[in-house]
Design a protein around this motif. Structure first.
Motif, mmCIF file in Angstrom:
data_model
loop_
_atom_site.group_PDB
_atom_site.id
_atom_site.type_symbol
_atom_site.label_atom_id
_atom_site.label_comp_id
_atom_site.label_asym_id
_atom_site.label_seq_id
_atom_site.Cartn_x
_atom_site.Cartn_y
_atom_site.Cartn_z
ATOM 1 N N ARG A 100 0.820 -1.210 0.000
ATOM 2 C CA ARG A 100 0.000 0.000 0.000
ATOM 3 C C ARG A 100 0.856 1.262 0.000
ATOM 4 N N TYR A 112 -5.138 -4.653 -15.449
ATOM 5 C CA TYR A 112 -5.926 -3.487 -15.097
ATOM 6 C C TYR A 112 -6.681 -2.915 -16.281
ATOM 7 N N ILE A 127 -8.966 0.211 -12.390
ATOM 8 C CA ILE A 127 -8.953 -0.867 -11.399
ATOM 9 C C ILE A 127 -7.798 -1.786 -11.736
ATOM 10 N N TYR A 129 -6.393 -5.350 -10.880
ATOM 11 C CA TYR A 129 -6.549 -6.657 -10.256
ATOM 12 C C TYR A 129 -5.151 -7.255 -10.109
ATOM 13 N N GLN A 139 -9.332 -7.755 -0.729
ATOM 14 C CA GLN A 139 -8.915 -6.465 -0.194
ATOM 15 C C GLN A 139 -8.750 -5.438 -1.307
ATOM 16 N N ARG A 140 -9.168 -4.195 -1.045
ATOM 17 C CA ARG A 140 -9.023 -3.092 -1.986
ATOM 18 C C ARG A 140 -8.351 -1.925 -1.270
ATOM 19 N N TRP A 141 -7.545 -1.165 -2.027
ATOM 20 C CA TRP A 141 -6.893 0.011 -1.451
ATOM 21 C C TRP A 141 -6.482 0.968 -2.568
ATOM 22 N N THR A 151 -7.801 1.958 -8.036
ATOM 23 C CA THR A 151 -8.094 0.993 -6.987
ATOM 24 C C THR A 151 -7.293 -0.279 -7.215
ATOM 25 N N TRP A 153 -6.873 -4.178 -6.248
ATOM 26 C CA TRP A 153 -7.859 -5.176 -5.830
ATOM 27 C C TRP A 153 -7.189 -6.541 -5.868
ATOM 28 N N ASP A 175 -17.825 -4.108 -10.326
ATOM 29 C CA ASP A 175 -16.601 -3.754 -9.602
ATOM 30 C C ASP A 175 -16.355 -2.251 -9.643
ATOM 31 N N ALA A 179 -15.857 0.188 -6.525
ATOM 32 C CA ALA A 179 -14.600 0.913 -6.347
ATOM 33 C C ALA A 179 -14.783 2.425 -6.323
#
Length: 224
Positions: A100, A112, A127, A129, A139-141, A151, A153, A175, A179
């Motif tokens: 993170r 992505y 996004i 992945y 988990q997402r951040w 995001t 993921w 998704d 997000a």
């Protein structure tokens, strides 16, 4: 490393995006000869091969490098909202990395999807992945470089499935709403990246069968 993900998104959003249509409610984007590469810290080595079943495979290897492999195209999510793919790794990046933080923004595999912000390029969103080394599946951040516009993921995690093909199927419209709390009707590109420049890691991954499809009659996405 610099703003690795931000630059990748800019690459996908800067040039003219060609609209493509799905045949039979399926759009196979594994035509890797039509993809391009963007380097951030030297180059990940991307190689296209075929297996014994004539399946096209994109292999990625990095020795502390980072570059993205991407395809610019307008993808109509009203027709093909489901993205499926397979990937395989030898091992994740070190589990000790803080994924993170900027110092730990390395992933053995990521797929992505990108939606441009038009003239307001700063509104471009994505996004990612990822096959995480330590984050639990689901988990997402926010990305450490791009913030809330990107995001992360986790859809695979750890090394328990290393060496095996792992399949995923995602409903991009659903998704995207989770997000970013907004609806989306199309994408402007898709990319993959295997990068190890922050941790100077040697990493490798294979990607195959990237395709967009229609939902099943019950509203679910087909399993790859």
């Amino acid at each position: 490393m610099g703003a690795k993900l931000s630059c990748a998104v800019a690459s996908l959003s800067a040039a003219l995006v060609v609209s493509i249509s799905a045949a039979g409610n399926e759009l196979n984007v594994s035509d890797f000869s039509n993809w391009d590469e963007r380097s951030f810290n030297a180059n990940t080595q991307y190689t296209v091969t075929t297996d014994a079943r004539q399946i096209t495979i994109l292999s990625a290897e990095t020795e502390g490098n980072a570059s993205a492999f991407y395809r610019q195209s307008r993808i109509d999510l009203s027709v093909t909202p489901c993205l499926s793919w397979r990937w395989r790794i030898k091992a994740t990046a070190p589990a000790s990395l803080n994924e993170r933080a900027k110092s730990g923004d390395d992933f053995v595999a990521r797929v992505y999807v990108v939606k441009r912000g038009g003239l307001a390029f700063w509104r471009t969103k994505t996004i990612n992945y990822v096959w995480s080394a330590s984050q639990a599946v689901g988990q997402r951040w926010p990305n450490a470089y791009a913030g809330d516009n990107a995001t992360m993921w986790a859809v695979s995690s750890g090394n328990s499935n290393a060496g095996q093909w792992t399949s995923h199927s995602r409903d991009i419209q659903q998704d995207w709403n989770h997000a970013f709390s907004e609806d989306i009707d199309h994408l402007d590109g898709i990319a993959v990246m295997t990068d190890g420049d922050d941790s100077n890691s040697t990493l490798s991954a294979d990607y195959a069968d990237l395709r967009f499809t229609a939902r099943n009659s019950d509203g679910s996405c087909p399993r790859s």
